[in-house]
Design an enzyme around this catalytic site. Structure first.
Site, PDB file in Angstrom:
ATOM      1  N   ILE A  39      55.902  27.828  62.172  1.00 15.81           N
ATOM      2  CA  ILE A  39      55.791  27.452  63.250  1.00 15.81           C
ATOM      3  C   ILE A  39      57.164  26.672  63.918  1.00 15.81           C
ATOM      4  CG2 ILE A  39      55.321  25.129  62.611  1.00 15.81           C
ATOM      5  CD1 ILE A  39      53.641  27.225  65.667  1.00 15.81           C
ATOM      6  N   ASP A  57      42.468  24.722  59.651  1.00 16.44           N
ATOM      7  CA  ASP A  57      43.753  24.604  60.079  1.00 16.44           C
ATOM      8  C   ASP A  57      43.834  25.312  61.587  1.00 16.44           C
ATOM      9  OD1 ASP A  57      46.833  24.295  59.540  1.00 16.44           O
ATOM     10  OD2 ASP A  57      46.699  26.482  60.292  1.00 16.44           O
ATOM     11  N   SER A 111      65.918  21.300  55.048  1.00 14.88           N
ATOM     12  CA  SER A 111      65.139  22.495  54.476  1.00 14.88           C
ATOM     13  C   SER A 111      65.338  22.837  52.935  1.00 14.88           C
ATOM     14  CB  SER A 111      65.355  23.925  55.318  1.00 14.88           C
ATOM     15  OG  SER A 111      64.812  25.179  54.306  1.00 14.88           O
ATOM     16  N   ARG A 112      63.931  23.174  52.143  1.00 13.41           N
ATOM     17  CA  ARG A 112      64.365  23.559  50.811  1.00 13.41           C
ATOM     18  C   ARG A 112      65.130  24.791  50.547  1.00 13.41           C
ATOM     19  NH1 ARG A 112      58.476  24.010  48.915  1.00 13.41           N
ATOM     20  NH2 ARG A 112      58.856  25.470  50.349  1.00 13.41           N
ATOM     21  N   LYS A 169      50.405  19.163  63.899  1.00 10.71           N
ATOM     22  CA  LYS A 169      48.962  19.115  63.657  1.00 10.71           C
ATOM     23  C   LYS A 169      48.877  19.740  62.135  1.00 10.71           C
ATOM     24  CE  LYS A 169      47.142  22.351  63.350  1.00 10.71           C
ATOM     25  NZ  LYS A 169      46.979  23.929  62.815  1.00 10.71           N
TER      26      LYS A 169
HETATM   27  P1  NAP Z   1      54.975  27.470  56.760  1.00 10.30           P
HETATM   28  O1  NAP Z   1      55.386  28.882  57.513  1.00 10.30           O
HETATM   29  O2  NAP Z   1      54.327  27.582  55.367  1.00 10.30           O
HETATM   30  O3  NAP Z   1      56.209  26.646  56.931  1.00 10.30           O
HETATM   31  C1  NAP Z   1      56.175  25.242  56.287  1.00 10.30           C
HETATM   32  C2  NAP Z   1      57.522  24.911  55.846  1.00 10.30           C
HETATM   33  O4  NAP Z   1      57.348  23.721  55.207  1.00 10.30           O
HETATM   34  C3  NAP Z   1      57.909  25.843  54.530  1.00 10.30           C
HETATM   35  O5  NAP Z   1      58.747  27.067  55.108  1.00 10.30           O
HETATM   36  C4  NAP Z   1      58.951  25.079  53.891  1.00 10.30           C
HETATM   37  O6  NAP Z   1      60.033  24.906  54.870  1.00 10.30           O
HETATM   38  C5  NAP Z   1      58.425  23.683  54.218  1.00 10.30           C
HETATM   39  N1  NAP Z   1      57.725  23.012  53.104  1.00 10.30           N
HETATM   40  C6  NAP Z   1      57.938  21.821  52.556  1.00 10.30           C
HETATM   41  N2  NAP Z   1      57.111  21.568  51.394  1.00 10.30           N
HETATM   42  C7  NAP Z   1      56.473  22.579  51.385  1.00 10.30           C
HETATM   43  C8  NAP Z   1      55.179  23.217  50.218  1.00 10.30           C
HETATM   44  N3  NAP Z   1      55.012  22.274  49.255  1.00 10.30           N
HETATM   45  N4  NAP Z   1      54.840  24.135  50.574  1.00 10.30           N
HETATM   46  C9  NAP Z   1      55.038  25.029  51.505  1.00 10.30           C
HETATM   47  N5  NAP Z   1      56.205  24.673  52.470  1.00 10.30           N
HETATM   48  C10 NAP Z   1      56.575  23.690  52.417  1.00 10.30           C
HETATM   49  O7  NAP Z   1      53.780  26.695  57.638  1.00 10.30           O
HETATM   50  P2  NAP Z   1      53.403  26.768  59.275  1.00 10.30           P
HETATM   51  O8  NAP Z   1      52.758  27.920  59.653  1.00 10.30           O
HETATM   52  O9  NAP Z   1      54.934  26.794  59.903  1.00 10.30           O
HETATM   53  O10 NAP Z   1      52.586  25.489  59.417  1.00 10.30           O
HETATM   54  C11 NAP Z   1      53.436  24.033  59.137  1.00 10.30           C
HETATM   55  C12 NAP Z   1      52.585  23.116  60.023  1.00 10.30           C
HETATM   56  O11 NAP Z   1      52.356  23.533  61.445  1.00 10.30           O
HETATM   57  C13 NAP Z   1      51.213  23.115  59.527  1.00 10.30           C
HETATM   58  O12 NAP Z   1      50.609  21.585  59.264  1.00 10.30           O
HETATM   59  C14 NAP Z   1      50.315  23.897  60.525  1.00 10.30           C
HETATM   60  O13 NAP Z   1      49.235  23.532  60.608  1.00 10.30           O
HETATM   61  C15 NAP Z   1      51.360  23.757  61.871  1.00 10.30           C
HETATM   62  N6  NAP Z   1      51.064  24.693  62.895  1.00 10.30           N
HETATM   63  C16 NAP Z   1      51.065  26.015  62.365  1.00 10.30           C
HETATM   64  C17 NAP Z   1      51.213  27.032  63.344  1.00 10.30           C
HETATM   65  C18 NAP Z   1      51.006  28.443  63.296  1.00 10.30           C
HETATM   66  O14 NAP Z   1      50.627  29.329  63.922  1.00 10.30           O
HETATM   67  N7  NAP Z   1      51.888  28.894  61.944  1.00 10.30           N
HETATM   68  C19 NAP Z   1      50.726  26.711  64.554  1.00 10.30           C
HETATM   69  C20 NAP Z   1      50.891  25.412  65.038  1.00 10.30           C
HETATM   70  C21 NAP Z   1      50.998  24.292  64.020  1.00 10.30           C
HETATM   71  P3  NAP Z   1      61.556  24.896  54.134  1.00 10.30           P
HETATM   72  O15 NAP Z   1      61.510  26.127  53.144  1.00 10.30           O
HETATM   73  O16 NAP Z   1      62.521  24.958  55.236  1.00 10.30           O
HETATM   74  O17 NAP Z   1      61.438  23.782  53.325  1.00 10.30           O
END
Ligand code: NAP
Length: 310
Positions: free
Chosen positions: A13, A167, A35-36, A89
């Site tokens: 996101i 989610d 970022s990690r 969120k």
């Molecule tokens: P994601 O692709 O898994 O990305 C989350 C990022 O957070 C990871 O790339 C990592 O970034 C960091 N991170 C830190 N601790 C972590 C851990 N223990 N496990 C995994 N990642 C960790 O998730 P996302 O889809 O972007 O979602 C993140 C948030 O945005 C959630 O709350 C989700 O509900 C919300 N969201 C997502 C979407 C969607 O369509 N994907 C839409 C709206 C809202 P680094 O490697 O840079 O540290």
């Protein structure tokens, strides 16, 4: 003066929505990344939030785009360092931790913005305005998508606190609770949890607002196109909010909606909240999800395979 923002967590996101929105919105700019795993060119980058906060006292605000589990400690670090905070969120893994953050932000006079991106979808305000003049009879939510398409490889969504199908489902609940005038309460829930996973792959909810019944079906097992739709039956007809809140139709006639991007709207709101010294923290959608976990009947369903058989 432009608000310097540090972004934390460069996942799906952050890349798809936060980076472009930070480019578009006047009065905010991306000033650093924590970022990690990733870096961005020509930007100060740090391995974690604490390193960012320590190195850059000039950064007044942080936007957290990490998964909900573990977000509380990051958020507390931000507030204790005296910075304003915007949360993706859901705003936390539990209701009580979000309430603790709200109190901490208030005590320190900082802005805390618990964003609900679907509330900023183009047609949500239209739906709210139309419903204000209607006598509601029933509401039906259908929120179906392919988890393999929308959450490939994301382990945290299957772990406790990751919400599973809630989610995306919480996006529907965030819209529902924004467009209805009266509170929504949960009556019952059925949760389908794949063997070996901790969160549901599908859920059906029965809710009410006043005496009006509200049904919801959330399902991640959809293999066709996604369906993100809320249908409102009233004395005067049927209105449908679909495409996640981007399109509103009354008796099949599509209504002209605002031309706006969800995330640009969120960053403009964050900027304005900071300027006014205000907070915006609504836990209502998260509380409905918590209620579903509190009273839901859980049934185990077949294991979920990231790569389908055959
Ligand atoms: P994601 O692709 O898994 O990305 C989350 C990022 O957070 C990871 O790339 C990592 O970034 C960091 N991170 C830190 N601790 C972590 C851990 N223990 N496990 C995994 N990642 C960790 O998730 P996302 O889809 O972007 O979602 C993140 C948030 O945005 C959630 O709350 C989700 O509900 C919300 N969201 C997502 C979407 C969607 O369509 N994907 C839409 C709206 C809202 P680094 O490697 O840079 O540290």
């Amino acid at each position: 003066m432009s608000l310097a923002i540090g972004l934390v967590g460069l996942g799906a996101i952050a890349r798809a929505q936060h980076l472009p929105a930070l480019e578009q919105v006047d009065g905010v700019h991306l000033a650093a990344l924590a970022s990690r795993n990733a870096t961005l060119p020509d930007l100060p980058c740090y391995p974690d939030i604490d390193a960012l906060l320590a190195a850059q006292p000039d950064i007044g605000a942080i936007s957290l785009c990490t998964p909900p589990q573990g977000r509380f400690d990051q958020a507390m670090s931000v507030l204790r360092a005296g910075r304003h905070l915007m949360l993706e969120k859901p705003p936390g893994a539990t209701v009580s931790e979000v309430e603790a953050l709200r109190e901490e932000a208030a005590r320190r006079g900082l802005t805390l913005f618990a964003s609900w991106h679907s509330r900023a979808a183009a047609a949500v305000d239209l739906a709210r305005a139309w419903l204000a003049g209607q006598r509601l009879r029933a509401v039906q939510i259908d929120w179906r998508e392919d988890v393999r398409k929308w959450h490939p490889g994301q382990q945290w969504i299957w772990q406790a606190g990751g919400l599973g199908v809630f989610d995306p489902g919480i996006n529907a609940l965030s819209i529902l609770t924004a467009v209805l005038a009266d509170p929504v309460r949960l009556i019952s829930a059925d949760l389908s949890v794949p063997e070996g996973r901790e969160t549901p792959i599908a859920a059906s909810l029965e809710m009410r607002t006043g005496a009006v019944p509200i049904g919801a079906n959330f399902d991640w097992r959809e293999t066709g196109d996604e369906l993100w739709r809320i249908q409102f039956d009233t004395d005067e007809g049927r209105a449908t909010l679909d495409q996640g809140g981007a399109r509103f139709a009354i008796d099949g006639r599509v209504q002209p909606a605002a031309d706006r991007s969800e995330y640009a709207t969120l960053y403009a709101r964050f900027r304005d909240l900071v300027a006014r010294g205000e907070r915006d923290v609504d836990v209502t959608p998260l509380r409905l999800v918590a209620d579903a976990f509190l009273c839901g009947h859980t049934q185990q369903v077949e294991p979920f395979q990231e790569v389908p058989h055959g």
